[in-house]
Design a protein around this motif. Structure first.
Motif, PDB file in Angstrom:
ATOM      1  N   TYR A   1       0.779  -1.150  -0.051  1.00  0.00           N
ATOM      2  CA  TYR A   1       0.039   0.100   0.002  1.00  0.00           C
ATOM      3  C   TYR A   1       0.923   1.352   0.017  1.00  0.00           C
ATOM      4  O   TYR A   1       2.015   1.221   0.606  1.00  0.00           O
ATOM      5  N   SER A   2       0.507   2.246  -0.744  1.00  0.00           N
ATOM      6  CA  SER A   2       1.228   3.574  -0.678  1.00  0.00           C
ATOM      7  C   SER A   2       0.789   3.903   0.910  1.00  0.00           C
ATOM      8  O   SER A   2      -0.153   3.591   1.635  1.00  0.00           O
ATOM      9  N   LYS A   3       1.784   4.659   1.479  1.00  0.00           N
ATOM     10  CA  LYS A   3       1.697   5.171   2.741  1.00  0.00           C
ATOM     11  C   LYS A   3       0.360   6.079   3.251  1.00  0.00           C
ATOM     12  O   LYS A   3      -0.129   5.985   4.195  1.00  0.00           O
ATOM     13  N   SER A   4       0.147   6.764   2.099  1.00  0.00           N
ATOM     14  CA  SER A   4      -1.055   7.820   2.262  1.00  0.00           C
ATOM     15  C   SER A   4      -2.263   6.757   2.251  1.00  0.00           C
ATOM     16  O   SER A   4      -3.477   7.015   2.770  1.00  0.00           O
ATOM     17  N   GLU A   5      -2.609   5.668   1.354  1.00  0.00           N
ATOM     18  CA  GLU A   5      -3.480   4.957   1.118  1.00  0.00           C
ATOM     19  C   GLU A   5      -3.761   4.088   2.765  1.00  0.00           C
ATOM     20  O   GLU A   5      -4.984   4.221   3.116  1.00  0.00           O
ATOM     21  N   LEU A   6      -2.688   3.418   3.107  1.00  0.00           N
ATOM     22  CA  LEU A   6      -2.893   2.894   4.360  1.00  0.00           C
ATOM     23  C   LEU A   6      -3.392   3.676   5.370  1.00  0.00           C
ATOM     24  O   LEU A   6      -4.297   3.374   6.329  1.00  0.00           O
ATOM     25  N   ALA A   7      -2.574   4.781   5.560  1.00  0.00           N
ATOM     26  CA  ALA A   7      -2.775   5.787   6.724  1.00  0.00           C
ATOM     27  C   ALA A   7      -4.422   6.076   6.519  1.00  0.00           C
ATOM     28  O   ALA A   7      -5.200   6.335   7.538  1.00  0.00           O
TER      29      ALA A   7
ATOM     30  N   ASN B   1      -7.389   5.609   9.357  1.00  0.00           N
ATOM     31  CA  ASN B   1      -8.033   7.137   9.657  1.00  0.00           C
ATOM     32  C   ASN B   1      -8.961   7.800   8.727  1.00  0.00           C
ATOM     33  O   ASN B   1      -8.660   8.650   8.098  1.00  0.00           O
ATOM     34  N   PRO B   2      -9.799   6.973   8.206  1.00  0.00           N
ATOM     35  CA  PRO B   2     -10.827   7.463   7.216  1.00  0.00           C
ATOM     36  C   PRO B   2     -11.436   8.878   7.413  1.00  0.00           C
ATOM     37  O   PRO B   2     -11.710   9.395   6.356  1.00  0.00           O
TER      38      PRO B   2
ATOM     39  N   ILE C   1      -5.475  13.274   4.506  1.00  0.00           N
ATOM     40  CA  ILE C   1      -4.279  12.585   4.438  1.00  0.00           C
ATOM     41  C   ILE C   1      -3.088  12.960   5.118  1.00  0.00           C
ATOM     42  O   ILE C   1      -2.326  12.037   5.809  1.00  0.00           O
ATOM     43  N   VAL C   2      -2.693  14.060   5.221  1.00  0.00           N
ATOM     44  CA  VAL C   2      -1.509  14.380   5.761  1.00  0.00           C
ATOM     45  C   VAL C   2      -1.483  14.132   7.447  1.00  0.00           C
ATOM     46  O   VAL C   2      -0.574  13.460   8.073  1.00  0.00           O
ATOM     47  N   PRO C   3      -2.419  14.555   7.979  1.00  0.00           N
ATOM     48  CA  PRO C   3      -2.623  14.293   9.389  1.00  0.00           C
ATOM     49  C   PRO C   3      -2.815  12.830   9.667  1.00  0.00           C
ATOM     50  O   PRO C   3      -2.442  12.251  10.539  1.00  0.00           O
TER      51      PRO C   3
END
Length: 78
Positions: free
Chosen positions: A15-21, A25-26, A30-32
């Motif tokens: 997963y991209s880090k942003s996708e998994l994050a 945390n839906p 994205i950044v937080p």
């Protein structure tokens, strides 16, 4: 006709880090969400060490399948 939301089962894959994050945390931007994910990983020394003991680097843009498996084993499924 009723519209039901069918939830797909979580799949262990890269997963991209942003996708998994975002999966964890839906309701957060994205950044937080990414910041929170990094915080969770950094606050767990065993997880952090296991995630970066191989060729992966904290600066990579994706989590490998191995890293995702470690995260899920520690944090549970998103």
């Amino acid at each position: 006709m009723e519209n039901h939301c069918i939830e797909e089962p979580f799949v262990i894959r890269s997963y991209s880090k942003s996708e998994l994050a975002h999966l964890y945390n839906p309701d957060m931007p994205i950044v937080p969400a990414m910041r929170k994910m990094r915080y969770w990983i950094s606050r767990n020394p065993d997880l952090h060490k296991a995630m970066y003991q191989a060729a992966e680097s904290p600066g990579d843009h994706r989590y490998t399948r191995r890293q995702v498996r470690l995260i899920v084993n520690t944090l549970g499924e998103p």
